[in-house]
Design a protein around this motif. Structure first.
Motif, PDB file in Angstrom:
ATOM      1  N   PRO A  42       0.758  -1.325  -0.069  1.00  0.00           N
ATOM      2  CA  PRO A  42       0.027  -0.073   0.120  1.00  0.00           C
ATOM      3  C   PRO A  42       0.826   1.433   0.193  1.00  0.00           C
ATOM      4  O   PRO A  42       0.459   2.266  -0.612  1.00  0.00           O
ATOM      5  CB  PRO A  42      -0.891   0.017   1.234  1.00  0.00           C
ATOM      6  N   ILE A  43       1.994   1.083   0.499  1.00  0.00           N
ATOM      7  CA  ILE A  43       3.029   2.459   0.410  1.00  0.00           C
ATOM      8  C   ILE A  43       3.189   2.760  -0.792  1.00  0.00           C
ATOM      9  O   ILE A  43       3.419   3.989  -0.877  1.00  0.00           O
ATOM     10  CB  ILE A  43       4.101   2.144   1.313  1.00  0.00           C
ATOM     11  N   PHE A  44       3.315   2.007  -1.623  1.00  0.00           N
ATOM     12  CA  PHE A  44       3.691   2.344  -3.074  1.00  0.00           C
ATOM     13  C   PHE A  44       2.456   2.300  -4.069  1.00  0.00           C
ATOM     14  O   PHE A  44       2.736   3.024  -5.131  1.00  0.00           O
ATOM     15  CB  PHE A  44       4.626   0.938  -3.617  1.00  0.00           C
ATOM     16  N   THR A  45       1.243   1.969  -3.764  1.00  0.00           N
ATOM     17  CA  THR A  45       0.172   2.209  -4.595  1.00  0.00           C
ATOM     18  C   THR A  45      -0.866   3.065  -3.898  1.00  0.00           C
ATOM     19  O   THR A  45      -1.514   3.783  -4.747  1.00  0.00           O
ATOM     20  CB  THR A  45      -0.478   0.817  -4.426  1.00  0.00           C
ATOM     21  N   GLU A  46      -0.961   3.397  -2.735  1.00  0.00           N
ATOM     22  CA  GLU A  46      -1.907   4.447  -2.319  1.00  0.00           C
ATOM     23  C   GLU A  46      -1.692   5.819  -2.331  1.00  0.00           C
ATOM     24  O   GLU A  46      -2.641   6.757  -2.269  1.00  0.00           O
ATOM     25  CB  GLU A  46      -2.370   4.050  -0.876  1.00  0.00           C
ATOM     26  N   PRO A  47      -0.482   6.338  -2.241  1.00  0.00           N
ATOM     27  CA  PRO A  47      -0.259   7.889  -2.203  1.00  0.00           C
ATOM     28  C   PRO A  47      -0.727   8.493  -3.394  1.00  0.00           C
ATOM     29  O   PRO A  47      -1.304   9.684  -3.288  1.00  0.00           O
ATOM     30  CB  PRO A  47       1.370   7.984  -1.983  1.00  0.00           C
ATOM     31  N   PRO A  48      -0.806   7.911  -4.641  1.00  0.00           N
ATOM     32  CA  PRO A  48      -1.276   8.698  -5.763  1.00  0.00           C
ATOM     33  C   PRO A  48      -2.952   9.098  -5.486  1.00  0.00           C
ATOM     34  O   PRO A  48      -3.502   9.862  -6.121  1.00  0.00           O
ATOM     35  CB  PRO A  48      -1.138   7.960  -6.963  1.00  0.00           C
ATOM     36  N   ALA A  50      -4.363   9.359  -2.728  1.00  0.00           N
ATOM     37  CA  ALA A  50      -4.341  10.350  -1.273  1.00  0.00           C
ATOM     38  C   ALA A  50      -4.823  11.753  -1.628  1.00  0.00           C
ATOM     39  O   ALA A  50      -4.751  12.332  -2.552  1.00  0.00           O
ATOM     40  CB  ALA A  50      -3.088  10.373  -0.547  1.00  0.00           C
ATOM     41  N   GLN A  51      -5.794  12.216  -0.975  1.00  0.00           N
ATOM     42  CA  GLN A  51      -6.562  13.612  -1.141  1.00  0.00           C
ATOM     43  C   GLN A  51      -5.950  14.534   0.055  1.00  0.00           C
ATOM     44  O   GLN A  51      -6.271  15.539  -0.296  1.00  0.00           O
ATOM     45  CB  GLN A  51      -8.131  13.438  -1.289  1.00  0.00           C
ATOM     46  N   THR A  52      -5.720  14.029   1.125  1.00  0.00           N
ATOM     47  CA  THR A  52      -5.685  14.739   2.365  1.00  0.00           C
ATOM     48  C   THR A  52      -4.355  14.327   3.095  1.00  0.00           C
ATOM     49  O   THR A  52      -4.002  13.181   2.752  1.00  0.00           O
ATOM     50  CB  THR A  52      -6.970  14.703   3.216  1.00  0.00           C
ATOM     51  N   LEU A  53      -3.822  15.006   4.150  1.00  0.00           N
ATOM     52  CA  LEU A  53      -2.774  14.280   4.808  1.00  0.00           C
ATOM     53  C   LEU A  53      -3.235  13.367   5.562  1.00  0.00           C
ATOM     54  O   LEU A  53      -2.355  12.307   5.851  1.00  0.00           O
ATOM     55  CB  LEU A  53      -2.358  15.798   5.786  1.00  0.00           C
ATOM     56  N   ALA A  54      -4.259  13.203   6.005  1.00  0.00           N
ATOM     57  CA  ALA A  54      -4.916  12.040   7.065  1.00  0.00           C
ATOM     58  C   ALA A  54      -4.946  10.875   6.221  1.00  0.00           C
ATOM     59  O   ALA A  54      -4.630   9.649   6.493  1.00  0.00           O
ATOM     60  CB  ALA A  54      -6.393  12.370   7.350  1.00  0.00           C
ATOM     61  N   ASP A  55      -5.025  10.827   4.683  1.00  0.00           N
ATOM     62  CA  ASP A  55      -5.027   9.826   3.910  1.00  0.00           C
ATOM     63  C   ASP A  55      -3.475   9.096   3.692  1.00  0.00           C
ATOM     64  O   ASP A  55      -3.210   8.000   3.908  1.00  0.00           O
ATOM     65  CB  ASP A  55      -5.201   9.989   2.443  1.00  0.00           C
ATOM     66  N   ILE A  56      -2.504  10.108   3.900  1.00  0.00           N
ATOM     67  CA  ILE A  56      -1.071   9.711   4.137  1.00  0.00           C
ATOM     68  C   ILE A  56      -0.563   9.232   5.254  1.00  0.00           C
ATOM     69  O   ILE A  56      -0.161   8.096   5.468  1.00  0.00           O
ATOM     70  CB  ILE A  56      -0.026  10.929   3.643  1.00  0.00           C
TER      71      ILE A  56
END
Length: 73
Positions: A42-48, A50-56
């Motif tokens: 998920p570290i490599f797939t989810e950041p793109p 992410a809409q908010t800092l909370a998502d990160i």
């Protein structure tokens, strides 16, 4: 020092930095009781996505449920 011995074979400074970053992510996952491979997916797939800092922040090891990452859920 496994990392130190491996980094002497890096061809470039950028390659050595990339290796140290990945090694750091793997060791941080281990220290937090997470299986590294499942934690890195998920570290490599989810950041793109992410809409908010909370998502990160949801991707940080302290915010992850170890049972999920370790395949127990």
């Amino acid at each position: 020092m496994i990392g130190r011995n491996n980094w002497i074979f890096s061809d470039t400074v950028g390659g050595a930095k990339a290796s140290t970053n990945l090694y750091s992510l793997i060791e941080t996952a281990k220290l937090n009781g997470l299986e590294p491979y499942r934690h890195l997916q998920p570290i490599f797939t989810e950041p793109p996505k992410a809409q908010t800092l909370a998502d990160i922040e949801k991707l940080l090891p302290r915010a992850v449920d170890p049972a999920y990452i370790n395949g127990l859920k």
